[in-house]
Design an enzyme around this catalytic site. Sequence first.
Site, mmCIF file in Angstrom:
data_model
loop_
_atom_site.group_PDB
_atom_site.id
_atom_site.type_symbol
_atom_site.label_atom_id
_atom_site.label_comp_id
_atom_site.label_asym_id
_atom_site.label_seq_id
_atom_site.Cartn_x
_atom_site.Cartn_y
_atom_site.Cartn_z
ATOM 1 N N GLU A 78 0.858 -1.194 0.000
ATOM 2 C CA GLU A 78 0.000 0.000 0.000
ATOM 3 C C GLU A 78 0.895 1.246 0.000
ATOM 4 O OE1 GLU A 78 -2.382 0.416 3.568
ATOM 5 O OE2 GLU A 78 -3.873 1.659 2.544
ATOM 6 N N LYS A 82 -9.867 1.210 -2.226
ATOM 7 C CA LYS A 82 -10.046 0.727 -0.843
ATOM 8 C C LYS A 82 -11.427 1.117 -0.318
ATOM 9 C CE LYS A 82 -7.514 0.909 3.572
ATOM 10 N NZ LYS A 82 -6.310 1.476 4.226
ATOM 11 N N CYS A 93 -5.273 -3.523 2.965
ATOM 12 C CA CYS A 93 -4.963 -3.239 4.369
ATOM 13 C C CYS A 93 -6.161 -3.454 5.305
ATOM 14 C CB CYS A 93 -4.368 -1.837 4.466
ATOM 15 S SG CYS A 93 -3.315 -1.602 5.916
HETATM 16 O O1 LIG Z 1 -6.502 -2.705 10.467
HETATM 17 C C1 LIG Z 1 -5.459 -2.320 10.988
HETATM 18 O O2 LIG Z 1 -5.148 -2.641 12.119
HETATM 19 C C2 LIG Z 1 -4.487 -1.454 10.249
HETATM 20 C C3 LIG Z 1 -5.034 -0.878 9.005
HETATM 21 C C4 LIG Z 1 -4.174 0.151 8.403
HETATM 22 O O3 LIG Z 1 -3.098 0.462 8.866
HETATM 23 C C5 LIG Z 1 -4.636 0.789 7.169
HETATM 24 O O4 LIG Z 1 -5.656 0.392 6.611
HETATM 25 O O5 LIG Z 1 -3.940 1.711 6.712
#
Ligand SMILES: O=C(O)CCC(=O)C(=O)O
Length: 266
Positions: free
Chosen positions: A40, A113, A153
């Site tokens: 990401e 996303k 993510c």
């Molecule tokens: O779900 C998480 O604990 C981290 C998610 C995250 O860092 C993000 O989506 O940027």
Amino acid sequence: MKVAAIQMVSVSKPDTNIQTAERLLRQAKSQGAELAVLPEYWSIMGLRDTDKVNFAEPSSGGSLQSFLAQMARELQMTIIGGTIPLQSEDSQKIYNACLVYDANGMQIARYDKIHLFGFQNGEESYQESNTIKEGDDIVSFESAIGKIGLGVCYDLRFPELFRNMGPCSLLVLPAAFTYTTGQAHWEILLRARAIENQCYVLASAQGGIHDSGRRTWGHSMLIDPWGKVITCLDEGEGLVIADLDLDAMLKIRSNLPALKHRRFGC
Ligand SMILES: O=C(O)CCC(=O)C(=O)O
């Protein structure tokens, strides 16, 4: 098929990150990868969220998109381009977009996303909805190994997203999990998605301390449909690479036909 997940510790200079991505994509190719995924925000993770907006490209094209297309074409490899910032209707917000290029350099999929991360524990605070516009569409695409599903993510925490794709051979997740939440949940969530969907999961992460001060968890990995971690890179720059065995996946689905035992509406 041999697949690779690239791990980076992106800095605040996009040009440096592009050079790193190029070096690691070439390394993946030299080790035999036919598909590679970047993490990401591989080009801008080192920046503060409010500065990321300044690097957004139009969805019709830009230098990050040209770079990904050109690398895919030159290396004859499917590239799942981590995420890059794309402009939205709101000039203050970007889409956190995952673009996929085939070995001819053609863009074959785009996933924005859907779930935007929010977290605060008194020491750390993240609120992606301040600068990101959420996507609305679930995205998967066909490949030589069957259907490949995309998530980014925080999406990992929402099992229904992956279930709603229908059976995939591979789920791919570019990520930049925080150190705090990653240490607690990352591997467990990835393995759960692999086990419940009886498919491979390939996760590409950011892993280290960035110029912005943010610390990411790393642990890029490939997990098999039985939930076993096949290969993992803890921290720092590099890649993980391994073969997918579709016969083994089908055997697991036949030995334990849980996907067929779903009861809709119960
Ligand atoms: O779900 C998480 O604990 C981290 C998610 C995250 O860092 C993000 O989506 O940027």
